[in-house]
Design a protein around this motif. Structure first.
Motif, PDB file in Angstrom:
ATOM      1  N   ALA A   1       0.828  -1.203   0.000  1.00  0.00           N
ATOM      2  CA  ALA A   1       0.000   0.000   0.000  1.00  0.00           C
ATOM      3  C   ALA A   1       0.861   1.251   0.000  1.00  0.00           C
ATOM      4  O   ALA A   1       0.547   2.244  -0.697  1.00  0.00           O
ATOM      5  N   MET A   2       1.969   1.197   0.764  1.00  0.00           N
ATOM      6  CA  MET A   2       2.862   2.356   0.795  1.00  0.00           C
ATOM      7  C   MET A   2       3.502   2.598  -0.550  1.00  0.00           C
ATOM      8  O   MET A   2       3.614   3.751  -1.020  1.00  0.00           O
ATOM      9  N   TRP A   3       3.949   1.497  -1.195  1.00  0.00           N
ATOM     10  CA  TRP A   3       4.543   1.652  -2.534  1.00  0.00           C
ATOM     11  C   TRP A   3       3.513   2.227  -3.509  1.00  0.00           C
ATOM     12  O   TRP A   3       3.812   3.138  -4.306  1.00  0.00           O
ATOM     13  N   GLY A   4       2.293   1.725  -3.472  1.00  0.00           N
ATOM     14  CA  GLY A   4       1.256   2.196  -4.386  1.00  0.00           C
ATOM     15  C   GLY A   4       0.918   3.659  -4.171  1.00  0.00           C
ATOM     16  O   GLY A   4       0.778   4.444  -5.127  1.00  0.00           O
ATOM     17  N   LEU A   5       0.790   4.044  -2.887  1.00  0.00           N
ATOM     18  CA  LEU A   5       0.466   5.429  -2.588  1.00  0.00           C
ATOM     19  C   LEU A   5       1.596   6.366  -3.005  1.00  0.00           C
ATOM     20  O   LEU A   5       1.360   7.466  -3.543  1.00  0.00           O
ATOM     21  N   THR A   6       2.855   5.932  -2.751  1.00  0.00           N
ATOM     22  CA  THR A   6       4.002   6.761  -3.142  1.00  0.00           C
ATOM     23  C   THR A   6       4.031   6.976  -4.651  1.00  0.00           C
ATOM     24  O   THR A   6       4.253   8.096  -5.139  1.00  0.00           O
ATOM     25  N   ALA A   7       3.803   5.899  -5.415  1.00  0.00           N
ATOM     26  CA  ALA A   7       3.802   6.018  -6.876  1.00  0.00           C
ATOM     27  C   ALA A   7       2.654   6.910  -7.350  1.00  0.00           C
ATOM     28  O   ALA A   7       2.827   7.755  -8.253  1.00  0.00           O
ATOM     29  N   LEU A   8       1.477   6.746  -6.742  1.00  0.00           N
ATOM     30  CA  LEU A   8       0.320   7.540  -7.142  1.00  0.00           C
ATOM     31  C   LEU A   8       0.540   9.023  -6.867  1.00  0.00           C
ATOM     32  O   LEU A   8       0.254   9.887  -7.722  1.00  0.00           O
ATOM     33  N   VAL A   9       1.079   9.359  -5.691  1.00  0.00           N
ATOM     34  CA  VAL A   9       1.330  10.752  -5.344  1.00  0.00           C
ATOM     35  C   VAL A   9       2.412  11.340  -6.247  1.00  0.00           C
ATOM     36  O   VAL A   9       2.339  12.507  -6.667  1.00  0.00           O
ATOM     37  N   ASN A  10       3.417  10.497  -6.597  1.00  0.00           N
ATOM     38  CA  ASN A  10       4.460  10.963  -7.505  1.00  0.00           C
ATOM     39  C   ASN A  10       3.876  11.353  -8.863  1.00  0.00           C
ATOM     40  O   ASN A  10       4.182  12.418  -9.415  1.00  0.00           O
ATOM     41  N   ILE A  11       3.044  10.459  -9.369  1.00  0.00           N
ATOM     42  CA  ILE A  11       2.451  10.728 -10.688  1.00  0.00           C
ATOM     43  C   ILE A  11       1.525  11.936 -10.616  1.00  0.00           C
ATOM     44  O   ILE A  11       1.497  12.792 -11.525  1.00  0.00           O
ATOM     45  N   TYR A  12       0.776  12.051  -9.540  1.00  0.00           N
ATOM     46  CA  TYR A  12      -0.132  13.181  -9.372  1.00  0.00           C
ATOM     47  C   TYR A  12       0.635  14.503  -9.322  1.00  0.00           C
ATOM     48  O   TYR A  12       0.270  15.483  -9.958  1.00  0.00           O
ATOM     49  N   ASN A  13       1.755  14.506  -8.558  1.00  0.00           N
ATOM     50  CA  ASN A  13       2.561  15.722  -8.489  1.00  0.00           C
ATOM     51  C   ASN A  13       3.240  16.012  -9.832  1.00  0.00           C
ATOM     52  O   ASN A  13       3.350  17.182 -10.249  1.00  0.00           O
ATOM     53  N   GLY A  14       3.667  14.964 -10.505  1.00  0.00           N
ATOM     54  CA  GLY A  14       4.276  15.157 -11.827  1.00  0.00           C
ATOM     55  C   GLY A  14       3.292  15.737 -12.822  1.00  0.00           C
ATOM     56  O   GLY A  14       3.638  16.624 -13.628  1.00  0.00           O
ATOM     57  N   PHE A  15       2.036  15.251 -12.751  1.00  0.00           N
ATOM     58  CA  PHE A  15       1.007  15.770 -13.638  1.00  0.00           C
ATOM     59  C   PHE A  15       0.723  17.239 -13.342  1.00  0.00           C
ATOM     60  O   PHE A  15       0.561  18.067 -14.248  1.00  0.00           O
TER      61      PHE A  15
END
Length: 670
Positions: free
Chosen positions: A401-415
């Motif tokens: 869950a931590m890996w998934g959330l980190t990746a999701l937040v990364n992509i969201y911030n990148g967008f």
């Protein structure tokens, strides 16, 4: 009998010799009561010596007792046999220092009638006499009439004092007289003999019933019956040749007696047992083939047998703490530890010294001293770090869950950054694939650089600043967790629980001949076929490394030695299971044992025991391990290498294919 037992219990004599006259009354009445009374004060009878009433010689019986260690003698015989007994004992040296002689009332009640020559043979003897009050009008009136009558009938006698039997006979006669209503003319008529017997038979049961209801104060004290038995007095006299007769109330402690002058006139209270001598030393059994020879090591040097080891050094330190010298001789025994301790019960050994564990079933054959080691049973396993055969270890610091959330937040911030900065960066535009690639690249680069000089919008800078603060915390937490996993061996406790070992039929090891094998079967339910015994501690490392056994169960003292030699290769896992520890073993009721247990505590509290333990463990150097400590190998990072290598290979393949396809397209066009 309770008074005799109280005297024995007061001076803590754990064993006694009982010498008694072999009569029915002594065997079936006195002896059982005395045994029970002694048992209540924690004392046992080591030797029972029945003497025939008309014994001509007592030498053989006393010689057998002289060879024994116990020197506390309780005597219950007639006065005539007692005279002969003490005379013979004095000749044989059994009235010397450290001996205790206690007589029961069957002898002590007649001390007043002995002449000086007999008394001289009984110096230091302590006797319990039946108490009777020597005050009051009733007693004085009886004494006056007794002396007057006795002087007339026996003018040759000098001593005019009635014995206890005379007083008891007077009280018994008075009880019968009162039961008959005080009539003094019983059986004085001139009736025929048949009529007298008929009258006696007719009134016998009624007379007995009235006697049993008697309750009066006689010459010997209170005269009453309890459950058809004459109630015993709680008062008694104690008598010694060197101390005047005194009255005492029965109590579990007889310290009221004060200082007693024992046989041999010792200043201190006698031990009640004979010390071993050089000619007759303690025979001490030691294990001949222990699993850990650091505790007991037997060697033959120049035809002479030497017994050394940590257990032996501790035992010598304990003996040095005693207030007396204790000669001994070590005798090796080839067998199990249970069998070794049983030899004490069979009187082959006087004691057992070694790495003998305190186990309940062994207490049936001997008695243990205070333990001189830490107690406990522990499980040791080979250090199998989570890094071994774990190519995806780098993923373990975070949950899925931590890996998934980190990746999701990364992509969201990148967008978000891409959306706010695309008008200022032409490279953010282009085809859809170009935009997706730029967005993902931008998302992950924000984790490692602020890129403030490339951002034009204050909103994007604020977004980048907050995310970078969060990213720093996440990266540092990840780094710390991964570092711990890579440098500190981790043992999956669930893989080594008793439930896991039992359910998977895992093989485990333990010392051969010890109690541990039975303990694992009975307590933890491990199948006997899954338990392997080892005869030497040197066999454990190889068996654990090769996987022949999953774990080994060792007692705490063994574990300390094992880890001192193999600390970098093996580790203790799971809880410490409580067991008894190591102790020295002696026969039940041994008079030496209390002194040994006290000496063990003294050696422990003085720090000597810790010093001996440090000497034992300092002989091993943990740096002898072949595996370098803290080095990280390729397997620890193989997962990362797979990812980067695979990614590079895939992109290279795509590049080559695109290049080839481009050349072919140009060739066809031309």
């Amino acid at each position: 009998m309770n008074a005799v037992a109280a005297i024995v219990g007061t001076w803590h004599w754990r064993k006694v010799n009982l010498i008694y006259e072999d009569t029915d009354s002594a065997t079936f009445s006195i002896l059982p009561k005395l045994v029970d009374a002694l048992h209540e004060v924690g004392t046992g009878i080591e030797n029972l010596v029945p003497l025939p009433p008309l014994a001509s010689s007592l030498y053989d019986d006393l010689e057998k007792l002289k060879r024994k260690q116990c020197r506390v003698f309780i005597v219950h015989t007639s006065l005539s046999l007692a005279k002969q007994l003490f005379l013979e004992a004095k000749k044989m040296g059994l009235m010397e220092k450290d001996t205790i002689w206690i007589t029961t009332s069957s002898i002590s009640d007649h001390f007043d009638f002995l002449n000086s020559s007999v008394i001289s043979t009984m110096e230091g003897v302590l006797g319990v006499k039946t108490y009777h009050p020597q005050t009051g009008t009733q007693y004085k009136d009886f004494i006056t009439r007794f002396r007057s009558r006795f002087r007339l009938e026996h003018p040759e006698e000098v001593r005019l004092v009635p014995g206890i039997f005379a007083l008891e006979a007077y009280d018994a006669t008075k009880a019968a007289l009162l039961a008959m209503g005080g009539r003094k003319d019983v059986n004085t008529t001139d009736d025929s003999k048949d009529m007298e017997e008929s009258s006696s038979t007719l009134h016998g049961q009624e007379l007995l019933h009235k006697i049993l209801q008697s309750d009066f104060k006689g010459l010997t004290g209170e005269f009453r019956f309890t459950e058809d038995v004459l109630a015993a007095s709680t008062l008694f006299n104690w008598f010694s040749k060197t101390i005047s007769t005194q009255k005492s109330s029965y109590n579990m402690s007889m310290e009221i007696l004060g200082q007693v002058l024992w046989p041999g006139s010792p200043q201190n209270n006698p031990r009640g047992w004979a010390l071993p001598t050089t000619e007759n030393p303690l025979i001490i059994g030691v294990p001949e083939n222990p699993t850990f020879n650091q505790f007991v090591n037997i060697r033959n040097v120049g035809g002479k047998q030497w017994v050394k080891g940590h257990s032996i050094e501790v035992f010598k330190a304990v003996l040095a703490s005693l207030s007396y010298h204790l000669p001994y001789e070590f005798v090796p025994y080839n067998g199990t530890y249970d069998s070794l301790i049983q030899q004490i019960y069979y009187k082959k050994f006087d004691a057992v010294v070694g790495d003998t564990s305190i186990v309940a079933r062994r207490c049936d054959f001997g008695e243990f001293s205070h333990p001189w080691t830490d107690s406990g049973l522990q499980m040791v396993v080979h250090k199998r770090s989570v890094t071994q055969n774990r190519p995806w270890l780098f993923l373990k610091p975070f949950t899925t869950a931590m890996w998934g959330l980190t990746a999701l937040v990364n992509i969201y911030n990148g967008f978000a950054i891409w959306l706010m900065e695309r008008t200022h960066h032409p490279e953010f535009n282009g085809s859809a694939w170009n935009k997706v690639g730029t967005l993902i690249w931008l998302a992950f680069t924000t984790l490692f650089s602020l890129q403030g000089d490339k951002l034009h919008s204050n909103l994007s800078r604020m977004t980048m600043l907050v995310w970078l603060f969060v990213a720093i915390i996440i990266i540092q937490s990840y780094t710390a967790s991964l570092t711990s996993m890579l440098t500190i061996p981790r043992i999956q406790s669930k893989d080594y629980s008793m439930e896991f070992l039992r359910m998977t039929n895992a093989k485990v090891g333990c010392d051969g001949g010890s109690f541990v094998e039975k303990y694992l079967e009975d307590v933890f339910g491990l199948h006997p076929k899954n338990i392997r015994s080892f005869n030497s501690y040197t066999e454990y490392p190889l068996a654990l490394e090769k996987g022949e056994i999953v774990a080994a169960f060792l007692e705490v003292p063994y574990m300390k030695v094992f880890l001192a030699k193999n600390c970098k290769d093996f580790v203790v896992v799971g809880p410490t299971y409580t067991v008894g520890g190591f102790g020295f073993v002696f026969p039940k009721g041994s008079p030496i044992l209390p002194d040994i247990s006290k000496a063990v505590l003294e050696v422990t509290e003085s720090g000597k025991l810790l010093e001996l333990q440090n000497n034992l463990l300092s002989a091993y150097n943990c740096s002898d391990s072949n595996e370098p400590d803290g080095s990280l190998g390729v397997p620890s990072f193989s997962g990362l290498f797979y990812i980067t290598g695979g990614t590079t290979t895939i992109t290279l393949v795509f590049y080559v294919l695109r290049s080839v396809m481009g050349r072919n397209h140009r060739a066809n066009g031309s």
